[in-house]
Design an enzyme around this catalytic site. Structure first.
Site, PDB file in Angstrom:
ATOM      1  N   GLU A 289       0.825  -1.218   0.000  1.00 26.44           N
ATOM      2  CA  GLU A 289       0.000   0.000   0.000  1.00 26.44           C
ATOM      3  C   GLU A 289       0.854   1.261   0.000  1.00 26.44           C
ATOM      4  O   GLU A 289       0.430   2.308  -0.478  1.00 26.44           O
ATOM      5  CB  GLU A 289      -0.935   0.031   1.224  1.00 26.44           C
ATOM      6  N   HIS A 310       7.986 -26.710  -1.490  1.00 25.73           N
ATOM      7  CA  HIS A 310       7.344 -27.796  -2.239  1.00 25.73           C
ATOM      8  C   HIS A 310       6.255 -27.259  -3.158  1.00 25.73           C
ATOM      9  O   HIS A 310       5.415 -28.009  -3.628  1.00 25.73           O
ATOM     10  CB  HIS A 310       6.803 -28.838  -1.260  1.00 25.73           C
ATOM     11  N   LYS A 424     -14.062   0.112  -4.041  1.00 24.81           N
ATOM     12  CA  LYS A 424     -15.177   0.525  -3.183  1.00 24.81           C
ATOM     13  C   LYS A 424     -16.247   1.221  -4.023  1.00 24.81           C
ATOM     14  O   LYS A 424     -17.442   0.973  -3.856  1.00 24.81           O
ATOM     15  CB  LYS A 424     -14.689   1.497  -2.100  1.00 24.81           C
TER      16      LYS A 424
HETATM   17  O1  PA5 Z   1      -3.372   1.332   5.851  1.00 30.77           O
HETATM   18  C1  PA5 Z   1      -4.499   1.762   5.675  1.00 30.77           C
HETATM   19  O2  PA5 Z   1      -4.762   2.960   5.795  1.00 30.77           O
HETATM   20  C2  PA5 Z   1      -5.640   0.849   5.305  1.00 30.77           C
HETATM   21  O3  PA5 Z   1      -5.212  -0.466   5.134  1.00 30.77           O
HETATM   22  C3  PA5 Z   1      -6.686   0.864   6.401  1.00 30.77           C
HETATM   23  O4  PA5 Z   1      -6.103   0.460   7.613  1.00 30.77           O
HETATM   24  C4  PA5 Z   1      -7.875  -0.052   6.083  1.00 30.77           C
HETATM   25  O5  PA5 Z   1      -8.408   0.289   4.845  1.00 30.77           O
HETATM   26  C5  PA5 Z   1      -8.954   0.066   7.152  1.00 30.77           C
HETATM   27  O6  PA5 Z   1      -9.397   1.372   7.263  1.00 30.77           O
HETATM   28  P1  PA5 Z   1     -10.203   1.883   8.515  1.00 30.77           P
HETATM   29  O7  PA5 Z   1      -9.362   1.717   9.715  1.00 30.77           O
HETATM   30  O8  PA5 Z   1     -10.531   3.298   8.204  1.00 30.77           O
HETATM   31  O9  PA5 Z   1     -11.457   1.026   8.609  1.00 30.77           O
END
Ligand code: PA5
Length: 447
Positions: A289, A310, A424
């Site tokens: 990310e 494996h 989303k």
């Molecule tokens: O690193 C990030 O920002 C994302 O992976 C969020 O943690 C994830 O989308 C969850 O978001 P939230 O805590 O707003 O529900």
């Protein structure tokens, strides 16, 4: 203390080529600390370990004690950064068969996770198992609006309220969210839940050392002060004033960028201890990310060895040469098991008789490293002496720091995740969420 060794990357990049990136890595580190780079409103994690007070740790511990009193199962609801850090640490420290242990053996309730998927079978089976247990819940969402945890929380909240009544539900539910915005904050305020705030300047995947990670980890019975202490020591050892030659975060960022520049587009994180499976999942989220954007970024993949020798072992040894491998090694196991001697020796295993299983594992690790290097896969080696709260705290902060530096070296903003929104938007359009009428009409023409 963690050690980093990248001498086995020289089949692809020379020491000089890595050192040529020294200035760039140290510059990335500097701008993380002086907060002058992209995404600089999300750098609260950089000084988090040294700024957590004893009072904050005590508050988390006391909330955990309250949530766990007389409870069999704590359901932790969250996804992405609101889930993976706690899951990684709890799995790394827990008994491999903790679900089969009694509560007395575990010395803590069983911590299970929900809201990290939208599996109907998973949801049904979780609720089926909770039916005759004493249950409490930690719900975590920074935005307070993420669909997956919101669905899970609606279900678990209903169950807790119907089972124990609304008043008792207040003792059994803790919400961790933004200080002011989001549906979870609104509902926590109205229902009167105990809450913890996720600081504005700490993004989800960098939040494991806030209550997001600390509260579930404390509920699972682990020492959060030690976790923070390990992180704090690495914070100290990776400051901009620590030279590149001693700064493992800057070195790891430099070597992976040098390899990427040579066409090694995939980093495979390999572990030889099944307890680290979810540490690799956490690492994949952190790096994927943070770096995968603007058409760039090393693709983070992971394998559990020797299991995956494996399966994916064939590709790593012999497939397309766009990989480098980072082995995450643990010095010594916590428990002991040996190969027994057998008089008949029908299986021909007596050459291993009385050897520790870990000795066999270590030779598999060394043999694989050499084979993969011979096969053209550069190898970075990261080692912690053992699995403990302290060493995992070190590892968490080391990876976070190196990720920030590496993202800056790559030229991206490591602290946003614009690409996550695309699915989303489509999902809401397909589900005909109010406000998405135009998108619904458009997407229906495509299917
Ligand atoms: O690193 C990030 O920002 C994302 O992976 C969020 O943690 C994830 O989308 C969850 O978001 P939230 O805590 O707003 O529900």
């Amino acid at each position: 203390m963690i050690t980093l060794n990248y001498t086995q990357t020289q089949n692809c990049v020379s020491q000089q080529e890595v050192h040529a990136l020294k200035e760039k890595a140290m510059q990335g580190l500097k701008i993380l600390h002086d907060k002058s780079g992209a995404g600089n409103d999300f750098l609260g994690w950089v000084n988090l370990p040294s700024s957590i007070s004893q009072a904050e740790i005590d508050e988390v511990k006391s909330a955990a004690a309250q949530l766990c009193k007389g409870v069999d199962v704590v359901v932790v609801i969250g996804i992405g950064g609101s889930y993976l850090g706690a899951k990684a640490i709890i799995d790394a420290l827990s008994h491999s068969f903790s679900a089969l242990q009694t509560k007395a053996e575990r010395k803590a309730p069983l911590v299970v996770f929900a809201g990290q998927n939208i599996g109907e079978d998973y949801t049904h089976e979780l609720m089926e198992m909770l039916r005759d247990k004493s249950v409490s819940c930690i719900v975590i969402s920074k935005s307070g609006t993420t669909t997956e945890p919101a669905i899970a929380f609606r279900i678990v909240k209903n169950f807790i309220e119907q089972t124990y009544g609304k008043e008792e539900a207040k003792r059994r539910i803790v919400a961790i969210t933004d200080k002011a915005r989001g549906a979870l904050r609104t509902s926590a305020n109205i229902e009167g839940y105990k809450t913890f705030v996720i600081p504005d300047d700490v993004g989800g995947r960098f939040s494991v050392l806030t209550p997001v990670g600390l509260l579930p980890i404390a509920c699972a019975g682990f020492d959060i002060a030690e976790l923070v202490r390990g992180a704090k020591d690495i914070e100290e050892n990776t400051k901009p004033s620590v030279d590149f030659e001693k700064n493992i975060a800057a070195q790891y960022a430099a070597v992976r960028n040098a390899l990427y520049a040579k066409g090694k587009k995939v980093e495979v994180l390999a572990n030889y201890n099944p307890k680290l499976h979810f540490l690799a999942e956490w690492w994949k989220q952190l790096y994927g990310e943070s770096e995968g954007k603007d058409g760039k970024g090393v693709f983070p993949a992971s394998v559990d060895f020797t299991t995956d020798l494996h399966s994916l072992g064939q590709y790593i040894q012999d497939g397309e040469r766009m990989l480098f491998e980072t082995v995450l090694s643990v010095g010594k196991p916590k428990r002991h098991a040996t190969v027994p001697y057998d008089k008949e020796d029908l299986d021909g295993l007596n050459f291993l008789a009385n050897k520790h299983i870990d000795e066999v594992n270590k030779m598999a690790e060394l043999g694989t490293l050499l084979a993969h290097v011979d096969g053209g896969v550069p190898n970075i080696h990261i080692e912690i002496p053992e699995l403990s709260e302290y060493t995992l705290g070190e590892l968490i902060y080391f990876y976070e720091k190196a990720c920030g530096i590496s993202g800056y070296m790559l030229g991206v903003n490591p602290f946003d995740q614009p690409g996550v929104e695309a699915y989303k938007k489509n999902m809401f359009a397909l589900l005909e969420k109010p406000g998405y009428e135009k998108e619904t009409a458009e997407i229906k023409k495509r299917i």
